[in-house]
Design a protein around this motif. Structure first.
Motif, PDB file in Angstrom:
ATOM      1  N   PHE A  24     -13.544  -5.887 -21.796  1.00 37.46           N
ATOM      2  CA  PHE A  24     -14.911  -6.041 -22.300  1.00 37.46           C
ATOM      3  C   PHE A  24     -15.906  -5.174 -21.519  1.00 37.46           C
ATOM      4  O   PHE A  24     -17.108  -5.389 -21.580  1.00 37.46           O
ATOM      5  N   ASP A  25     -15.385  -4.208 -20.785  1.00 35.54           N
ATOM      6  CA  ASP A  25     -16.221  -3.300 -19.997  1.00 35.54           C
ATOM      7  C   ASP A  25     -16.731  -2.193 -20.921  1.00 35.54           C
ATOM      8  O   ASP A  25     -15.941  -1.383 -21.423  1.00 35.54           O
ATOM      9  N   PRO A  26     -18.039  -2.114 -21.172  1.00 35.09           N
ATOM     10  CA  PRO A  26     -18.554  -1.110 -22.115  1.00 35.09           C
ATOM     11  C   PRO A  26     -18.366   0.322 -21.655  1.00 35.09           C
ATOM     12  O   PRO A  26     -18.392   1.243 -22.462  1.00 35.09           O
ATOM     13  N   VAL A  27     -18.184   0.523 -20.341  1.00 40.94           N
ATOM     14  CA  VAL A  27     -18.035   1.872 -19.805  1.00 40.94           C
ATOM     15  C   VAL A  27     -16.568   2.268 -19.678  1.00 40.94           C
ATOM     16  O   VAL A  27     -16.168   3.374 -20.040  1.00 40.94           O
ATOM     17  N   ASN A  28     -15.741   1.356 -19.172  1.00 37.67           N
ATOM     18  CA  ASN A  28     -14.381   1.723 -18.787  1.00 37.67           C
ATOM     19  C   ASN A  28     -13.274   1.207 -19.703  1.00 37.67           C
ATOM     20  O   ASN A  28     -12.105   1.499 -19.467  1.00 37.67           O
ATOM     21  N   ALA A  29     -13.594   0.432 -20.734  1.00 38.76           N
ATOM     22  CA  ALA A  29     -12.562  -0.194 -21.568  1.00 38.76           C
ATOM     23  C   ALA A  29     -11.582   0.812 -22.165  1.00 38.76           C
ATOM     24  O   ALA A  29     -10.385   0.520 -22.300  1.00 38.76           O
ATOM     25  N   ASP A  30     -12.067   1.996 -22.511  1.00 43.19           N
ATOM     26  CA  ASP A  30     -11.198   2.997 -23.143  1.00 43.19           C
ATOM     27  C   ASP A  30     -10.678   4.038 -22.156  1.00 43.19           C
ATOM     28  O   ASP A  30      -9.914   4.934 -22.525  1.00 43.19           O
ATOM     29  N   LEU A  31     -11.099   3.933 -20.887  1.00 43.51           N
ATOM     30  CA  LEU A  31     -10.638   4.864 -19.855  1.00 43.51           C
ATOM     31  C   LEU A  31      -9.688   4.175 -18.885  1.00 43.51           C
ATOM     32  O   LEU A  31      -8.648   4.709 -18.526  1.00 43.51           O
ATOM     33  N   TRP A  32     -10.075   2.963 -18.456  1.00 48.02           N
ATOM     34  CA  TRP A  32      -9.247   2.173 -17.554  1.00 48.02           C
ATOM     35  C   TRP A  32      -8.512   1.156 -18.425  1.00 48.02           C
ATOM     36  O   TRP A  32      -8.946   0.028 -18.586  1.00 48.02           O
ATOM     37  N   THR A  33      -7.390   1.527 -18.964  1.00 48.67           N
ATOM     38  CA  THR A  33      -6.788   0.739 -20.046  1.00 48.67           C
ATOM     39  C   THR A  33      -5.659  -0.184 -19.618  1.00 48.67           C
ATOM     40  O   THR A  33      -5.481  -1.248 -20.204  1.00 48.67           O
ATOM     41  N   HIS A  34      -4.864   0.187 -18.612  1.00 47.87           N
ATOM     42  CA  HIS A  34      -3.611  -0.517 -18.347  1.00 47.87           C
ATOM     43  C   HIS A  34      -3.760  -1.662 -17.342  1.00 47.87           C
ATOM     44  O   HIS A  34      -4.665  -1.671 -16.508  1.00 47.87           O
ATOM     45  N   CYS A  35      -2.844  -2.585 -17.422  1.00 48.01           N
ATOM     46  CA  CYS A  35      -2.827  -3.771 -16.567  1.00 48.01           C
ATOM     47  C   CYS A  35      -2.551  -3.388 -15.105  1.00 48.01           C
ATOM     48  O   CYS A  35      -1.646  -2.593 -14.832  1.00 48.01           O
ATOM     49  N   SER A  36      -3.312  -3.992 -14.199  1.00 46.64           N
ATOM     50  CA  SER A  36      -3.146  -3.717 -12.774  1.00 46.64           C
ATOM     51  C   SER A  36      -2.021  -4.530 -12.153  1.00 46.64           C
ATOM     52  O   SER A  36      -1.689  -4.328 -10.985  1.00 46.64           O
ATOM     53  N   PHE A  37      -1.458  -5.455 -12.915  1.00 44.95           N
ATOM     54  CA  PHE A  37      -0.452  -6.358 -12.364  1.00 44.95           C
ATOM     55  C   PHE A  37       0.878  -6.250 -13.114  1.00 44.95           C
ATOM     56  O   PHE A  37       1.656  -7.192 -13.166  1.00 44.95           O
ATOM     57  N   GLY A  38       1.129  -5.073 -13.677  1.00 44.72           N
ATOM     58  CA  GLY A  38       2.364  -4.827 -14.398  1.00 44.72           C
ATOM     59  C   GLY A  38       3.462  -4.322 -13.487  1.00 44.72           C
ATOM     60  O   GLY A  38       3.218  -3.872 -12.361  1.00 44.72           O
ATOM     61  N   VAL A  39       4.680  -4.362 -13.980  1.00 48.01           N
ATOM     62  CA  VAL A  39       5.822  -3.871 -13.204  1.00 48.01           C
ATOM     63  C   VAL A  39       5.759  -2.356 -13.038  1.00 48.01           C
ATOM     64  O   VAL A  39       6.449  -1.784 -12.178  1.00 48.01           O
ATOM     65  N   ASP A  40       4.938  -1.700 -13.839  1.00 51.19           N
ATOM     66  CA  ASP A  40       4.827  -0.244 -13.772  1.00 51.19           C
ATOM     67  C   ASP A  40       3.561   0.216 -13.052  1.00 51.19           C
ATOM     68  O   ASP A  40       3.198   1.391 -13.116  1.00 51.19           O
ATOM     69  N   THR A  41       2.869  -0.690 -12.370  1.00 48.57           N
ATOM     70  CA  THR A  41       1.648  -0.316 -11.647  1.00 48.57           C
ATOM     71  C   THR A  41       2.027   0.384 -10.352  1.00 48.57           C
ATOM     72  O   THR A  41       2.692  -0.206  -9.498  1.00 48.57           O
ATOM     73  N   GLY A  42       1.604   1.632 -10.185  1.00 51.91           N
ATOM     74  CA  GLY A  42       1.933   2.401  -8.983  1.00 51.91           C
ATOM     75  C   GLY A  42       0.853   2.310  -7.918  1.00 51.91           C
ATOM     76  O   GLY A  42      -0.135   1.590  -8.063  1.00 51.91           O
ATOM     77  N   ASN A  43       1.037   3.025  -6.846  1.00 48.97           N
ATOM     78  CA  ASN A  43       0.099   3.182  -5.724  1.00 48.97           C
ATOM     79  C   ASN A  43       0.044   1.973  -4.802  1.00 48.97           C
ATOM     80  O   ASN A  43       0.025   0.825  -5.243  1.00 48.97           O
ATOM     81  N   GLU A  44      -0.018   2.252  -3.515  1.00 53.03           N
ATOM     82  CA  GLU A  44      -0.329   1.240  -2.518  1.00 53.03           C
ATOM     83  C   GLU A  44      -1.762   0.770  -2.713  1.00 53.03           C
ATOM     84  O   GLU A  44      -2.543   1.452  -3.369  1.00 53.03           O
ATOM     85  N   ASP A  45      -2.147  -0.373  -2.169  1.00 53.84           N
ATOM     86  CA  ASP A  45      -3.549  -0.793  -2.293  1.00 53.84           C
ATOM     87  C   ASP A  45      -4.279  -0.830  -0.958  1.00 53.84           C
ATOM     88  O   ASP A  45      -5.449  -1.204  -0.898  1.00 53.84           O
ATOM     89  N   SER A  46      -3.620  -0.450   0.114  1.00 51.58           N
ATOM     90  CA  SER A  46      -4.308  -0.185   1.386  1.00 51.58           C
ATOM     91  C   SER A  46      -3.417   0.717   2.219  1.00 51.58           C
ATOM     92  O   SER A  46      -2.194   0.762   2.025  1.00 51.58           O
TER      93      SER A  46
END
Length: 370
Positions: A227-249
């Protein structure tokens, strides 16, 4: 001045806007970007090409801007360097050691004019910090503490940035900026690094390919962009999926020939007022610290009851650095100046990132020396 753009995405568009803000006579006359080819019939002032080779063969340009995805930066830079045309190269300059070695060899062979997209070294805060440190006011810097708590870190898990095969990891994505301004302020480079990364938040068992809009938790998830009017179509994928990459710190500890060390830490799940980006430089006479978020730089004298405070209204685009970076590139195209963010510095910053990544993976200290 006629500029050719290879890969005209959001970042390259922003860079060109900064260039035009400095000098409105600059114009894009050629674009190599398959995704933009459909626009060719609507804009007759710009020549569109499907690839960089064709653009370089057919166009006479004053400058070239490479703004593709990260894993293509080296490949395309190697095509441009032999031409001698002034090049604006997005960071990171390479995403692996093999390509970095090729780029280093090409830089030494052609010595073409290149400016790397390191706007933080151009900011008022970094420039003042270097001026004060070079004056000897706080003594010789003997310890550095750096931090980058990224309040918009979701982009690295929702969008294409989540693909580490493209980005090379978050040291190369974020820390390359901070390592560069560290090198610029100190005027020297580290010789050894020990690093560690963690992935504690942005992981989970949601199915691969899941988008926020299709998720049954989109109403309650703190990271939902549905429901983000700015990022809904740019930041699309789930952050908690099995395919989420990158360390977070991640954190890195650097050792220098003088015996001093610097520590850097970055985090991608801090939010709102917890966002912070800056450094503290400690000498025997005093401590200098600054924060890009607040625009404040302070000098604390150790042996007198005095604190100097400088407050800046930092501009847009990497705290005002993008505009100064653009100014330097324009001067390079006009043969008025040399690069203040050279390819050599871009290569060393990438080297620091790759060695930090290697250290985190092997759990060993790694030599940085080339």
């Amino acid at each position: 001045m006629n500029i050719g753009v290879i890969g005209l995405g959001l970042r390259a568009s922003h860079v060109f806007n900064a260039i035009q803000k400095v000098d409105s006579s600059c114009k894009i006359t050629a674009i190599a970007d398959q995704g933009k080819m459909r626009e060719s019939s609507h804009n007759t002032d710009i020549a569109f090409y499907a690839n960089a080779d064709e653009l370089l063969q057919k166009e006479k340009l004053d400058g070239i801007l490479i703004g593709t995805r990260c894993n293509l930066h080296t490949e395309l830079a190697l095509k441009v360097l032999p031409t001698g045309i002034p090049l604006y190269l997005e960071k990171p300059v390479s995403t692996n050691m093999k390509e970095l070695a090729l780029l280093k060899a090409a830089d030494e062979q052609y010595q073409s004019p290149v400016i790397v997209s390191f706007p933080l070294r151009f900011t008022s805060l970094v420039q003042l910090a270097k001026e004060i440190i070079d004056s000897g006011r706080i003594g010789t810097v003997e310890h550095v503490q750096m931090v980058n708590n990224v309040p918009y870190g979701g982009v690295y898990y929702h969008s294409w940035y989540r693909d580490e095969s493209i980005t090379g990891g978050l040291f190369l994505q974020k820390a390359t900026h901070d390592f560069d301004y560290l090198n610029a302020v100190l005027g020297m480079h580290p010789i050894e690094v020990s690093a560690m990364t963690s992935k504690q938040i942005f992981k989970g068992n949601k199915p691969a390919g899941l988008t926020c809009k299709a998720c049954d938790e989109k109403q309650t998830c703190e990271e939902s962009t549905a429901f983000d009017p700015v990022n809904a179509d740019l930041w699309t994928h789930c952050s908690f999926g099995v395919d989420t990459g990158n360390e977070d710190s991640g954190s890195a500890l650097f050792r220098y020939e003088t015996g001093m060390h610097a520590v850097y830490s970055q985090n991608f799940f801090a939010r709102r007022g917890a966002g912070k980006r800056g450094a503290r430089f400690l000498g025997y006479k005093g401590t200098l610290e600054f924060d890009f978020v607040t625009g404040k730089l302070q000098v604390f004298m150790h042996h007198t009851p005095r604190v100097e405070t400088y407050q800046y209204e930092l501009g847009e685009g990497h705290f005002g650095g993008d505009e100064e970076l653009a100014r330097n590139f324009i001067d390079m195209m006009q043969n008025k100046a040399t690069s203040k963010a050279s390819l050599k510095e871009g290569i060393f910053s990438a080297l620091m990132c790759l060695k930090a990544k290697e250290s985190a993976e092997t759990k060993k200290f790694c030599d940085i020396g080339w």
